[in-house]
Design a protein around this motif. Structure first.
Motif, PDB file in Angstrom:
ATOM      1  N   VAL A 271       0.835  -1.205   0.000  1.00  0.00           N
ATOM      2  CA  VAL A 271       0.000   0.000   0.000  1.00  0.00           C
ATOM      3  C   VAL A 271       0.873   1.260   0.000  1.00  0.00           C
ATOM      4  CG1 VAL A 271      -2.067  -0.981   1.021  1.00  0.00           C
ATOM      5  CG2 VAL A 271      -0.227  -0.198   2.519  1.00  0.00           C
ATOM      6  N   GLY A 272       2.099   1.107  -0.456  1.00  0.00           N
ATOM      7  CA  GLY A 272       2.960   2.278  -0.603  1.00  0.00           C
ATOM      8  C   GLY A 272       3.796   2.629   0.609  1.00  0.00           C
ATOM      9  N   ARG A 273       3.824   1.764   1.629  1.00  0.00           N
ATOM     10  CA  ARG A 273       4.779   2.008   2.716  1.00  0.00           C
ATOM     11  C   ARG A 273       6.181   2.003   2.115  1.00  0.00           C
ATOM     12  NH1 ARG A 273       2.625   1.191   7.980  1.00  0.00           N
ATOM     13  NH2 ARG A 273       0.639   0.038   8.026  1.00  0.00           N
ATOM     14  N   GLY A 274       7.009   2.960   2.516  1.00  0.00           N
ATOM     15  CA  GLY A 274       8.331   3.084   1.921  1.00  0.00           C
ATOM     16  C   GLY A 274       8.344   3.968   0.685  1.00  0.00           C
ATOM     17  N   THR A 275       7.260   4.714   0.471  1.00  0.00           N
ATOM     18  CA  THR A 275       7.205   5.735  -0.580  1.00  0.00           C
ATOM     19  C   THR A 275       6.778   7.046   0.061  1.00  0.00           C
ATOM     20  OG1 THR A 275       4.851   5.518  -1.153  1.00  0.00           O
ATOM     21  CG2 THR A 275       6.378   3.934  -2.168  1.00  0.00           C
ATOM     22  N   HIS A 276       6.671   8.089  -0.760  1.00  0.00           N
ATOM     23  CA  HIS A 276       6.191   9.381  -0.259  1.00  0.00           C
ATOM     24  C   HIS A 276       4.664   9.461  -0.260  1.00  0.00           C
ATOM     25  CE1 HIS A 276      10.225  10.901  -0.065  1.00  0.00           C
ATOM     26  NE2 HIS A 276      10.424  10.706  -1.353  1.00  0.00           N
ATOM     27  N   PRO A 278       2.199   6.758   1.075  1.00  0.00           N
ATOM     28  CA  PRO A 278       1.595   5.562   1.652  1.00  0.00           C
ATOM     29  C   PRO A 278       0.081   5.688   1.759  1.00  0.00           C
ATOM     30  CG  PRO A 278       2.627   6.888   3.364  1.00  0.00           C
ATOM     31  CD  PRO A 278       3.019   7.502   2.050  1.00  0.00           C
ATOM     32  N   PHE A 279      -0.586   4.559   1.566  1.00  0.00           N
ATOM     33  CA  PHE A 279      -2.053   4.480   1.588  1.00  0.00           C
ATOM     34  C   PHE A 279      -2.700   5.436   0.583  1.00  0.00           C
ATOM     35  CE2 PHE A 279      -1.069   2.376   5.581  1.00  0.00           C
ATOM     36  CZ  PHE A 279      -1.907   1.282   5.502  1.00  0.00           C
ATOM     37  N   GLN A 280      -1.972   5.664  -0.515  1.00  0.00           N
ATOM     38  CA  GLN A 280      -2.521   6.430  -1.625  1.00  0.00           C
ATOM     39  C   GLN A 280      -2.273   5.707  -2.950  1.00  0.00           C
ATOM     40  OE1 GLN A 280      -1.226  10.772  -0.871  1.00  0.00           O
ATOM     41  NE2 GLN A 280      -0.337   9.580   0.794  1.00  0.00           N
ATOM     42  N   VAL A 281      -1.586   4.564  -2.865  1.00  0.00           N
ATOM     43  CA  VAL A 281      -1.315   3.714  -4.023  1.00  0.00           C
ATOM     44  C   VAL A 281      -1.409   2.259  -3.561  1.00  0.00           C
ATOM     45  CG1 VAL A 281       0.264   5.415  -5.051  1.00  0.00           C
ATOM     46  CG2 VAL A 281       1.184   3.576  -3.608  1.00  0.00           C
TER      47      VAL A 281
END
Length: 397
Positions: A271-276, A278-281
């Motif tokens: 769910v996008g943890r480790g990105t700018h 998270p919880f948006q992809v």
């Protein structure tokens, strides 16, 4: 000629200024206005005078001027023995599931005791000599978000040790509606302690009233419970969250998508943890038919993110308009597109079922049920829960 030119310019500047003022006034007029429980000290300070208290709070426990609640209480000579910190810690910078250590608040010298890890519930020794436990945390109104579990365990400990629990209420960004499967008792865990749907439509203060009133605490005990309500709060109005409630819910969009996307935490999909964002992809290396690409990497909010360093294919949901319901389309699409013979879509530990509150949702997805069919199957349980929920609502729609 020059004088006329200057006069015209001056008039133009005035018109622009007046227009800006008009727009600004409209923005301020439309901005929802309310007072959180913490911003009503005239209600709770008199009840805390000459008492020994503990405070359950984190980085969201602030007054509207940005002052931390703990600092405000100390300034007003309230005797704080202990600060209890929930998941993510007192300053809110720990990863999900990361062990949070005990310590001392550098500014006030007050002892900090973690309520995450082995010590999720205050013990008798930690509550010894206390009169009141004051709870002030910004929640997100979703069953598997653990701050309501912390509240329930604090209430349980308070009941067992005859310590009052006082909750300073805050907005619920998913208030005013209910959605999702209702948890079955045998699936009770720290990410789901009570028979409520994923979205339960109550503020954290109302939720505490429900838990107490329905005798859902261990052995049916009830605590001396005080709710400091908000002022001018409306359940179906959406209020921006000023401080992110946890590292991977950085903005209002991620909070809005959280009930729909958190199910992926029980699957092979990121769910996008480790990105700018998270919880948006969402995406994985095994859903290659999707157009958006991202690669999770360690950052401040995810020291070892799921699918670390692997190219993921998925969808970018940052253009999504506000949801007022739980959306299953992304989960079902990802399941149908998933192609990895070496690993099942759902994690082997079936954490997905723990999040869902039963094994029914997983079975419905694998059997090919549509989102509409699945949501229709929840309706009776939601109607039954609504009868319980309605008894504890204190704010207008």
């Amino acid at each position: 000629m020059n004088l006329n030119f200057k006069i015209k310019n001056l008039l133009l500047i005035c018109l622009i200024f007046l227009s800006f003022g008009s727009v600004k006034a409209q923005i301020n007029k439309d901005q929802p206005c309310y007072l959180a429980g913490a911003d009503r000290p005239e209600l709770y300070l008199p009840m805390l005078q000459n008492k020994t208290i503990a405070v359950v709070t984190n980085q969201t426990g602030k007054l509207k001027d940005g002052t931390f609640l703990v600092d405000f209480l100390v300034k007003n000579s309230i005797n704080i023995k202990t600060i209890f910190a929930p998941e993510h810690g007192f300053r809110g910078d720990a990863d999900a599931g990361e062990h949070v250590k005990n310590g001392v608040d550098a500014k006030t010298g007050i002892q900090i005791v973690s309520l995450y890890g082995k010590n999720k519930k205050p013990n008798a020794e930690q509550l010894k000599g206390l009169d009141v436990i004051l709870f002030d945390i910004q929640d997100v109104g979703v069953r598997f978000y653990t701050y309501i579990s912390t509240l329930a365990l604090v209430m349980e400990a308070g009941a067992e040790n005859r310590v009052e629990v006082m909750v300073l209420d805050r907005p619920n960004p998913h208030d005013g509606y209910v959605d999702g499967p209702v948890l079955e008792q045998k699936w009770t865990s720290f990410v789901g302690m009570h028979p409520v749907p994923v979205v339960y439509g109550l503020t954290i203060g109302e939720y505490g009233k429900m838990v107490n009133g329905e005798k859902w605490l261990k052995n049916g005990v009830q605590v001396n419970y005080t709710l400091i309500p908000m002022k001018d709060y409306h359940k179906k109005m959406r209020y921006p969250i000023s401080d992110k409630p946890s590292p991977n819910l950085p903005n209002d969009l991620s909070i809005n998508l959280y009930p729909s996307l958190c199910f992926f935490e029980g699957t092979q999909v990121s769910v996008g943890r480790g990105t700018h964002f998270p919880f948006q992809v969402y995406g994985s290396p095994w859903t290659k038919d999707f157009p958006f690409q991202f690669t999770p990497k360690p950052n401040a909010g995810a020291k070892d993110p799921f699918l670390n360093g692997k190219l993921c294919y998925g969808e970018d949901l940052r253009g999504t308009t506000e949801l007022r319901s739980l959306d299953l389309q992304w989960l079902i699409k990802a399941y149908r597109d998933y192609k990895n013979p070496a690993q099942d879509f759902f994690l082997k530990n079936l954490f997905f079922d723990t999040l869902a509150g039963s094994d029914e949702l997983r079975k419905q997805i694998t059997s090919g049920k549509s989102a509409l069919e699945i949501k229709e199957s929840w309706q009776k349980d939601l109607n039954d829960f609504e009868k319980i929920r309605s008894k504890y609502i204190i704010y207008q729609d």
